[in-house]
Enzyme design. Sequence first.
Site, PDB file in Angstrom:
ATOM      1  N   ARG A 188      52.801  -6.289 117.295  1.00 15.91           N
ATOM      2  CA  ARG A 188      51.649  -6.941 117.923  1.00 15.91           C
ATOM      3  C   ARG A 188      51.492  -6.551 119.388  1.00 15.91           C
ATOM      4  NH1 ARG A 188      51.554 -12.959 115.170  1.00 15.91           N
ATOM      5  NH2 ARG A 188      50.161 -12.325 113.497  1.00 15.91           N
ATOM      6  N   LYS A 240      50.997 -18.300  96.659  1.00 14.75           N
ATOM      7  CA  LYS A 240      50.137 -19.337  96.087  1.00 14.75           C
ATOM      8  C   LYS A 240      48.697 -18.912  95.837  1.00 14.75           C
ATOM      9  CE  LYS A 240      52.627 -23.189  98.037  1.00 14.75           C
ATOM     10  NZ  LYS A 240      52.644 -24.111  99.170  1.00 14.75           N
ATOM     11  N   GLY A 247      51.142 -11.233 107.364  1.00 14.61           N
ATOM     12  CA  GLY A 247      52.486 -11.006 107.883  1.00 14.61           C
ATOM     13  C   GLY A 247      53.450 -10.418 106.881  1.00 14.61           C
ATOM     14  N   GLY A 287      46.211 -14.939 109.217  1.00 15.23           N
ATOM     15  CA  GLY A 287      45.222 -15.984 108.915  1.00 15.23           C
ATOM     16  C   GLY A 287      43.809 -15.536 109.257  1.00 15.23           C
TER      17      GLY A 287
HETATM   18  P1  AMP Z   1      51.980 -15.472 101.193  1.00 18.08           P
HETATM   19  O1  AMP Z   1      52.326 -15.960 102.567  1.00 18.08           O
HETATM   20  O2  AMP Z   1      51.142 -16.410 100.415  1.00 18.08           O
HETATM   21  O3  AMP Z   1      51.445 -14.065 101.184  1.00 18.08           O
HETATM   22  O4  AMP Z   1      53.337 -15.462 100.377  1.00 18.08           O
HETATM   23  C1  AMP Z   1      54.446 -14.721 100.742  1.00 18.08           C
HETATM   24  C2  AMP Z   1      55.656 -15.290 100.067  1.00 18.08           C
HETATM   25  O5  AMP Z   1      55.467 -15.276  98.658  1.00 18.08           O
HETATM   26  C3  AMP Z   1      56.909 -14.511 100.333  1.00 18.08           C
HETATM   27  O6  AMP Z   1      57.778 -15.288 101.103  1.00 18.08           O
HETATM   28  C4  AMP Z   1      57.489 -14.270  98.939  1.00 18.08           C
HETATM   29  O7  AMP Z   1      58.864 -14.505  98.853  1.00 18.08           O
HETATM   30  C5  AMP Z   1      56.745 -15.268  98.080  1.00 18.08           C
HETATM   31  N1  AMP Z   1      56.695 -14.860  96.682  1.00 18.08           N
HETATM   32  C6  AMP Z   1      56.290 -13.682  96.194  1.00 18.08           C
HETATM   33  N2  AMP Z   1      56.470 -13.636  94.861  1.00 18.08           N
HETATM   34  C7  AMP Z   1      57.008 -14.821  94.491  1.00 18.08           C
HETATM   35  C8  AMP Z   1      57.424 -15.359  93.245  1.00 18.08           C
HETATM   36  N3  AMP Z   1      57.332 -14.658  92.137  1.00 18.08           N
HETATM   37  N4  AMP Z   1      57.923 -16.604  93.244  1.00 18.08           N
HETATM   38  C9  AMP Z   1      58.045 -17.303  94.386  1.00 18.08           C
HETATM   39  N5  AMP Z   1      57.660 -16.850  95.600  1.00 18.08           N
HETATM   40  C10 AMP Z   1      57.144 -15.614  95.653  1.00 18.08           C
END
Ligand code: AMP
Length: 396
Positions: A36, A197, A350, A373
Amino acid sequence: MNLPKIENENFAGKRVFLRVDFNVPLENGVVTDVTRIEKTLPTIELLIKQGAKIVIASHLGRPAGKPNPEFSMKQVFEKFKELVTCPVAFSDKVVGPEVKALTQSLKNGEILVIENLRFHAEEEANDKKFSKSLSELADVYINDAFGAAHRAHASTEGITHEIPSFAGLLMRKEIEMLSSLVTRPKKPFVAIIGGSKVSTKIKILKNLIDKVDYILIGGGMSYTFLKSRAIPIGTSLFEKDYEVQAYQLIDSSGVQGINLQLPVDHVIADSFSDKAKTKTVDKMGILDGWMGMDIGPKTVSNYEKIIKDAATIFWNGPMGVFEMDKFANGTTQIAKAVAKSKAVSIVGGGDSIAAINKAKVADKITHISTGGGASLEFLEGKTLPGVKALIEGAKE
Ligand code: AMP
């Protein structure tokens, strides 16, 4: 988008309040990733060349409106001064007569870094008096903090009502690159969306669905999509409240002729741990007592084929729990495939950036967005308050 440019201005001898996003990761007080900071250097170098007096301000972490040494900008300042050649000083105050005097004693081409903006609750409250106090530190305002542009805070919005305001080079580049995804992207356009999610990605999926040709889903969010199609997912991450929306998204992609792909095989584990028992299963369904932790090799190969022929790629979110080496393969392979493709590739968020760095392919990506974000909100179709303020300020 008509953002007021800095290249056509002459800031020689002027005090410039430069809002940056130096919200960088720290470990034991040491900056562990300078991405950054480096991305803002072109703006800083241009201002130095012009002979401006630069006041640099950023937020760092969430100090909840109070001074807290854990979140002091001094730690970032120590790293920052190694990255520039001009004289740099630090102010442990954000506003007030002492820091104002420091800005007045700056010589052309010198920099003053001020303490964490969020040590004052008025920053996030977008308090008018605080915005005014910030504006008293400079003659003009430049916003290069794309990563904070989705927040209407005193240093991103309020201050633009006080002094002439401009967009920094990074801010403009971010907006131009992300805009190119939603206006006339070269086809085929492939969106790779992963992460934990559905709830945090559903809006972006809905906004991109009429612009893309392919949506490749991975990560923890896959399992809500699979479950919505009655495929067993064991104990994988699942968001019941988003099952219907996931189902509808698959449906509407079919109606619109978008190729939405879900994982067809998985690396599974018997617990959420790097010490877990793991296996690779060659089917879409997952048995009771097991959870999906990464996309499997068949899915990787399916996605690689689509990525290879893409003309535009947007990637946000890892394909698995890539922080644990056992479950990083899917994400690493996808990072390599994106790097290898000839497409215009834009990576935002990130964790995807961390994955790109882990795969050592950052230099092969067209644009890595510094704003997690902010890039998501932009692609959700939202107006970013920090950007709107610059455009409106320019009109005034
Ligand atoms: P996000 O911030 O929504 O992009 O999510 C990133 C996070 O999703 C990372 O910390 C990953 O460890 C988690 N993640 C990715 N795949 C999985 C999975 N199959 N089960 C649980 N967490 C996950």
